[in-house]
Design a protein around this motif. Structure first.
Motif: not given
Length: 340
Positions: A247-249, A253, A276, A278, A293
């Motif tokens: 997941t992104r989290d 960062s 990631l 979106k 990203i």
């Protein structure tokens, strides 16, 4: 499923594909024969200019008590003086399908990164499969990174830390950076042509490549790497195995993903970057950045093109130019997004 896409929506586990006894024997023969040949060839290759970069050496090597059998390579900038401010830190993890090679293969990259950009670079060693399958290398990397952070003799800025790698090493960089004790100290992760999704069928990955780009050296090797690295019964959708399911989290960062256009792994990395961030982009988009990203596609190049031996003529020139641009873009991103 469309062969140009991969998915993280199906939560059902997927386990390593069955391997016949004949294939198992063949894989072991390939792995250990190649290791012997590489060991025998090393002293010979060092005699030839341009092979294994004989003039490039780390500032020093060092092991840590957590894994005394692993020796890591430390590269200080040649211009470094003890009175200088603390340096940014880049931790490099070498490739080789989790099965081959050693930290030494990245010496030229690490030396140039340190000397040209005033960065402290540490090249990690890790145990290889099949004798050390998942999760051995992952936990070794985490332990060594923790030891580096606790090493007061190293002159680096604890607020400017990135980890990166090539191929299998890129996959390890993306997975070790998910571990909570490592993620909290990292500002960014760089993944050069990583292994993203072990659940994908090689034929589907091949179908995602541009038409007419020729054979792929990974086609025959990916089943070998899978068998050697992933133990029976391991869920290949575990994001610590296949970082494309992270997941992104779960990640730092700042994430930089790089693929090679003629590499069967490229589309998986691109899909991960899009998920990631979106964002949706045309398949032909070679580079973009969004919400921490970064994605870059190296046009016209194959997997690990920057490490392939014996290039000549125009091919050599193009590879060198593309590799330099790729490295320069990553350094620019590091100093804009990570080392701030």
């Amino acid at each position: 499923m469309d062969p140009k896409t991969s998915t993280t929506s199906d939560a059902s586990p997927m386990y390593p594909r069955p391997v016949s006894a004949t294939s198992k024997a063949w894989y072991y023969f390939i792995v250990y024969t190649r290791r012997v040949l590489l060991k025998l060839a090393l002293p010979i290759l060092k005699r030839f200019p341009g092979m294994l970069y004989p003039g490039v050496k780390p500032t020093f090597t060092k092991s840590y008590p957590c894994h005394p059998n692993l020796t890591h390579r430390f590269f200080y900038p040649k211009s470094y003086n003890a009175s200088d401010p603390a340096l940014p830190l880049y931790i490099d993890i070498h490739g080789g399908g989790f099965v081959f090679f050693a930290a030494q293969v990245d010496d030229k990259f690490c030396s140039n990164l340190a000397n040209n950009n005033n960065i402290l670079v540490v090249s990690l060693e890790y145990s290889l499969a099949p004798s050390s399958p998942f999760p051995v290398a992952l936990h070794e990397a985490a332990d060594v990174i923790t030891s580096i952070l606790d090493d007061d003799s190293l002159p680096f800025d604890r607020s400017k830390i990135a980890v990166g790698g090539f191929s299998a090493g890129a996959s390890l960089a993306l997975t070790v950076s998910q571990l909570p004790n490592i993620k909290k100290i990292l500002r960014g992760v760089v993944a050069f042509y990583p292994v993203i999704d072990w659940t994908r069928n090689v034929q589907d990955q091949l179908a995602s490549k541009p038409k007419g780009c020729g054979p792929d050296s990974l086609e025959a090797r990916m089943p070998l790497f899978e068998y050697c690295y992933i133990p029976a019964g391991q869920d290949m959708k575990d994001p610590l195995v296949s970082p494309g399911f992270a997941t992104r989290d779960a990640l730092p960062s700042k994430v930089c993903l790089i693929g090679c256009e003629h590499d069967l792994l490229c589309r998986d990395a691109e899909v991960m970057a899009q998920r990631l961030a979106k964002v949706e982009t045309e398949d032909g988009a070679s580079a973009w950045e969004h919400d921490g990203i970064k994605w870059a596609k190296i046009v016209g190049q194959v997997h690990a093109f920057d490490f392939l031996p014996f290039p000549t003529g125009e091919v050599k020139k193009i590879r060198q130019e593309r590799a330099k641009q790729m490295y320069d873009d990553v350094v620019d991103w590091l100093f804009r997004e990570v080392y701030i």
